[in-house]
Design a protein around this motif. Structure first.
Motif, mmCIF file in Angstrom:
data_model
loop_
_atom_site.group_PDB
_atom_site.id
_atom_site.type_symbol
_atom_site.label_atom_id
_atom_site.label_comp_id
_atom_site.label_asym_id
_atom_site.label_seq_id
_atom_site.Cartn_x
_atom_site.Cartn_y
_atom_site.Cartn_z
ATOM 1 N N ARG A 75 0.866 -1.185 0.000
ATOM 2 C CA ARG A 75 0.000 0.000 0.000
ATOM 3 C C ARG A 75 0.901 1.233 0.000
ATOM 4 O O ARG A 75 1.997 1.193 0.555
ATOM 5 N N PHE A 76 0.407 2.293 -0.647
ATOM 6 C CA PHE A 76 1.221 3.513 -0.716
ATOM 7 C C PHE A 76 0.481 4.675 -0.057
ATOM 8 O O PHE A 76 -0.728 4.820 -0.224
ATOM 9 N N VAL A 77 1.252 5.481 0.665
ATOM 10 C CA VAL A 77 0.696 6.685 1.277
ATOM 11 C C VAL A 77 1.517 7.854 0.764
ATOM 12 O O VAL A 77 2.745 7.844 0.877
ATOM 13 N N ILE A 78 0.841 8.824 0.146
ATOM 14 C CA ILE A 78 1.567 9.962 -0.430
ATOM 15 C C ILE A 78 1.414 11.176 0.491
ATOM 16 O O ILE A 78 0.298 11.554 0.866
ATOM 17 N N LEU A 79 2.542 11.739 0.830
ATOM 18 C CA LEU A 79 2.577 12.879 1.753
ATOM 19 C C LEU A 79 3.037 14.109 0.970
ATOM 20 O O LEU A 79 3.968 14.025 0.164
ATOM 21 N N ASP A 80 2.378 15.232 1.206
ATOM 22 C CA ASP A 80 2.820 16.468 0.561
ATOM 23 C C ASP A 80 2.611 17.642 1.509
ATOM 24 O O ASP A 80 1.509 17.833 2.026
ATOM 25 N N ARG A 81 3.629 18.410 1.693
ATOM 26 C CA ARG A 81 3.613 19.578 2.587
ATOM 27 C C ARG A 81 2.881 19.282 3.907
ATOM 28 O O ARG A 81 1.982 20.009 4.327
ATOM 29 N N GLY A 82 3.243 18.180 4.503
ATOM 30 C CA GLY A 82 2.716 17.849 5.827
ATOM 31 C C GLY A 82 1.328 17.233 5.848
ATOM 32 O O GLY A 82 0.769 17.005 6.907
ATOM 33 N N GLU A 83 0.761 16.961 4.653
ATOM 34 C CA GLU A 83 -0.581 16.365 4.637
ATOM 35 C C GLU A 83 -0.576 15.059 3.855
ATOM 36 O O GLU A 83 0.134 14.922 2.865
ATOM 37 N N VAL A 84 -1.362 14.100 4.324
ATOM 38 C CA VAL A 84 -1.527 12.850 3.569
ATOM 39 C C VAL A 84 -2.513 13.157 2.453
ATOM 40 O O VAL A 84 -3.687 13.428 2.705
ATOM 41 N N LYS A 128 3.397 4.652 -13.283
ATOM 42 C CA LYS A 128 2.014 5.095 -13.003
ATOM 43 C C LYS A 128 1.951 5.751 -11.625
ATOM 44 O O LYS A 128 1.277 6.763 -11.448
ATOM 45 N N LEU A 129 2.651 5.150 -10.680
ATOM 46 C CA LEU A 129 2.648 5.684 -9.314
ATOM 47 C C LEU A 129 3.239 7.097 -9.301
ATOM 48 O O LEU A 129 2.709 7.993 -8.632
ATOM 49 N N ILE A 130 4.322 7.268 -10.062
ATOM 50 C CA ILE A 130 4.949 8.588 -10.123
ATOM 51 C C ILE A 130 3.963 9.603 -10.712
ATOM 52 O O ILE A 130 3.829 10.728 -10.214
ATOM 53 N N LYS A 131 3.219 9.158 -11.740
ATOM 54 C CA LYS A 131 2.248 10.065 -12.381
ATOM 55 C C LYS A 131 1.143 10.455 -11.381
ATOM 56 O O LYS A 131 0.799 11.632 -11.242
ATOM 57 N N ILE A 132 0.633 9.438 -10.676
ATOM 58 C CA ILE A 132 -0.418 9.704 -9.679
ATOM 59 C C ILE A 132 0.099 10.690 -8.634
ATOM 60 O O ILE A 132 -0.576 11.645 -8.253
ATOM 61 N N MET A 133 1.332 10.438 -8.230
ATOM 62 C CA MET A 133 1.946 11.302 -7.216
ATOM 63 C C MET A 133 2.019 12.745 -7.710
ATOM 64 O O MET A 133 1.630 13.680 -7.005
ATOM 65 N N LYS A 134 2.495 12.917 -8.953
ATOM 66 C CA LYS A 134 2.624 14.267 -9.524
ATOM 67 C C LYS A 134 1.270 14.942 -9.619
ATOM 68 O O LYS A 134 1.128 16.121 -9.280
ATOM 69 N N ASP A 135 0.261 14.181 -10.079
ATOM 70 C CA ASP A 135 -1.068 14.763 -10.242
ATOM 71 C C ASP A 135 -1.659 15.207 -8.913
ATOM 72 O O ASP A 135 -2.175 16.312 -8.795
ATOM 73 N N THR A 136 -1.546 14.319 -7.900
ATOM 74 C CA THR A 136 -2.150 14.694 -6.605
ATOM 75 C C THR A 136 -1.420 15.879 -5.989
ATOM 76 O O THR A 136 -2.049 16.755 -5.419
ATOM 77 N N VAL A 137 -0.114 15.886 -6.145
ATOM 78 C CA VAL A 137 0.650 16.975 -5.531
ATOM 79 C C VAL A 137 0.352 18.304 -6.222
ATOM 80 O O VAL A 137 0.191 19.338 -5.576
ATOM 81 N N SER A 138 0.218 18.281 -7.562
ATOM 82 C CA SER A 138 -0.029 19.549 -8.257
ATOM 83 C C SER A 138 -1.445 20.071 -7.964
ATOM 84 O O SER A 138 -1.679 21.272 -7.942
ATOM 85 N N LYS A 139 -2.401 19.136 -7.735
ATOM 86 C CA LYS A 139 -3.764 19.578 -7.397
ATOM 87 C C LYS A 139 -3.816 20.171 -5.992
ATOM 88 O O LYS A 139 -4.621 21.023 -5.697
ATOM 89 N N HIS A 140 -2.920 19.626 -5.145
ATOM 90 C CA HIS A 140 -2.964 19.971 -3.712
ATOM 91 C C HIS A 140 -2.563 21.422 -3.471
ATOM 92 O O HIS A 140 -1.592 21.889 -3.979
#
Lengths: 248, 324
Positions: free
Chosen positions: A213-222, A236-248
């Motif tokens: 399981r993966f948990v993505i953390l960005d600027r102190g938030e899950v 794919k994981l890297i892409k998901i990570m980039k997308d969620t972080v840029s939306k955040h």
């Protein structure tokens, strides 16, 4: 599911900086969780809060469903949580055996050390972890060891205590390919024994290979959590990570 | 062959610093022996060393613990006198001397705990803060005694006196107490959680804390131990001379620290040697009388003390720098 540890809405501030902002995370029995995020995302702060090095400003910590108070490093270790810290938390001037048993020495009554037993156990552990050099034994000073060997000592300490949850903070940083493979083998072995691992890394390829399981953390938030079957490749994981972080 | 080699290496690694200071001690004895053989073979010369050595050992060995924990304390030289002062005041108040002894030693522990707590929780430099305490306590003693000494001849008849500082077949009993203290501390430092945690904290306090060791508590305990050692030394000296005087112990400040470092305990923490400290104390104690014994003027004493400190430090460099 059987949660070994759970953090609920944990906030940690250093002066005016919020390093963790209402972060929640849990690890189930027998699973490997990969905690990922960019530099400065708060991964190390989250881990240090989890294991009692930092005390949270807000939020709660639960161990096997029970809320804990005055959480500390010692309590975490007594509860069966061992950590291999990024800096490895070793004392380089001291012997391997003293480092392996640091803070959890085997003692007789009145605090005297069971020296022979400690040395015997340490020698067994370092062979188990893959030290092959005849020049190194339990009484060799840690300062004479290479980076990979020091990592081995930190891991030996974690496995000796038969922890239910082993936290590995960036365990493959600065290791050779061979040494990295040893860390992976170790994680897979732990998994086989129904114990859990929380694996922190910014090399997504490493994290992808071994995590359930993966948990993505960005600027102190899950910001996102997903199971391995929801993502087919590290790319794919890297892409998901980039997308969620840029939306955040 | 390899096994023998590593055994030797390990032995040297573990005992190198103690062996080094033993070397200086033997060397110093040889110099004096060659310089003044007839004086050196006289037993009463060594007897006067045996009076000084126990006092120094009670101070120096706890200092090894403290230096190994990564801190330093200068206030012990005043704690030495404060504990004696409390001891003589209680004696003068008519209390049982043994009770006075216990309270005096506890005073040392209390002062150590306070000094340690101020340094640890105030995040102060132990060198500067303990320098402050050194003057503070000494100042208090001068003010409260009006710079006068106090004699306690009455302890002479108490059962405790011969037990602590009497003579056994002409041999000073305090040497036996110091030897017991030395052996106890050897095990405490090398085979007990207390000593091992001290070395972990001095080596890398962040790692120690991450592994669940209470770093602040370990450091405060080390300061307390120094206070207790200084108190024992002070009270023993007061008993031997039957006198408390407010400047008591001041002369030991630098000698005791010198003995720690000549003994091979490095200033950076994480390492220390009790056996080395014994030889460090031996060097200092013999230097004090040896210079005169070989026929030189007493004014040379400090010069040679300085010389041997520098030579000892250079010698201990052979064991290498701090490993990181």
């Amino acid at each position: 599911m059987n949660k070994i540890i759970e953090l609920k809405n944990v906030t940690k501030r250093f002066g005016g900086i919020t390093a963790l902002n209402s972060a929640s995370l849990h690890v189930n029995k027998g699973e490997v969780v990969g905690l990922i995020g960019d530099n400065g995302a708060g991964k190390s702060t989250l881990i240090k809060t989890l294991v009692g090095v930092y005390s949270p400003d807000d939020g709660d910590i639960y161990i096997r469903g029970e809320k804990v108070v005055n959480w500390s490093s010692l309590k975490a270790r007594i509860s069966g949580i061992e950590t291999v810290f990024q800096d490895r938390a070793l004392c380089p001037q001291q012997s391997i055996v003293w480092n392996i048993f640091m803070g959890k020495e085997l003692t007789y009554p009145f605090g005297f050390i069971r020296e022979k037993e400690q040395i015997r156990e340490a020698n067994r552990l370092i062979r188990e972890i893959g030290f092959t050099s005849k020049l190194i034994d339990a009484e060799s000073p840690v300062g004479n060891l290479s980076g990979g060997e020091r990592q081995g000592v930190a891991i030996a300490r974690a496995i000796y205590n038969k922890a239910e949850l082993i936290i590995l903070d960036e365990p493959t940083t600065a290791l050779s390919l061979n040494e990295t493979q040893k860390v992976f083998d170790f994680v897979n072995n732990v998994k086989k024994t129904e114990r859990s691992v929380l694996f922190i890394g910014h090399n997504i390829f490493h994290v992808f290979d071994i995590s359930d399981r993966f948990v993505i953390l960005d600027r102190g938030e899950v910001v996102h959590q997903l199971n391995k079957d929801e993502v087919s490749s590290p790319e794919k994981l890297i892409k998901i990570m980039k997308d969620t972080v840029s939306k955040h | 062959m390899i096994i023998e080699n590593t055994y030797m290496k390990k032995f040297l690694h573990n005992n190198g610093r103690a062996l080094g200071s033993m070397g200086y001690f033997i060397l110093l004895m040889l110099v004096f022996l060659i310089g003044a053989p007839e004086v050196w073979l006289r037993p009463n010369l060594h007897q006067s060393v045996f009076v000084m050595m126990p006092t120094l050992l009670f101070m120096v060995i706890p200092l090894v613990f403290l230096v190994a924990s990564g801190e330093i304390d200068l206030s012990f030289a005043s704690t030495y006198a404060l504990a004696s002062y409390v001891f003589v005041l209680l004696i003068k108040a008519g209390l049982d001397p043994f009770l006075c002894f216990i309270v005096g030693v506890l005073t040392g522990g209390l002062v150590g705990a306070v000094v340690g707590a101020i340094i640890v929780f105030g995040r102060l430099s132990s060198l500067v803060a303990s320098l402050g305490v050194l003057f503070l306590i000494r100042g208090f003693l001068f003010v409260s005694t009006n710079s006068r000494s106090i004699t306690i001849m009455e302890v002479d008849t108490h059962w405790m006196y011969p037990l602590l500082v009497g003579k056994l077949y002409g041999f000073p009993v305090q040497v036996i107490w110091a030897a017991i203290f030395l052996i106890f501390c050897y095990y405490l430092f090398n085979k007990h959680v207390f000593g091992i945690h001290i070395q972990h904290v001095g080596d890398n306090y962040v790692s120690a804390s991450q592994m669940g060791i209470n770093v602040n508590a370990v450091k405060i305990k080390a300061f307390m131990f120094v206070g207790i050692g200084a108190a024992i030394a002070g009270i023993f000296t007061t008993l031997i001379t039957y006198t408390f005087f407010p400047t008591q112990g001041f002369g030991y400040l630098l000698l005791a620290l010198a003995a720690v470092f000549i003994g091979g305990t490095p200033y950076w923490g994480g390492l220390g040697t009790i056996i080395g400290a014994l030889f460090g104390v031996g060097v200092i104690a013999y230097m004090e009388i040896g210079v005169i014994a070989v026929g030189m003027s007493g004014t040379w004493r400090q010069f040679f003390n300085g010389l041997i400190i520098l030579l000892a430090l250079l010698g201990h460099r052979l064991h290498g720098d701090r490993v990181r």
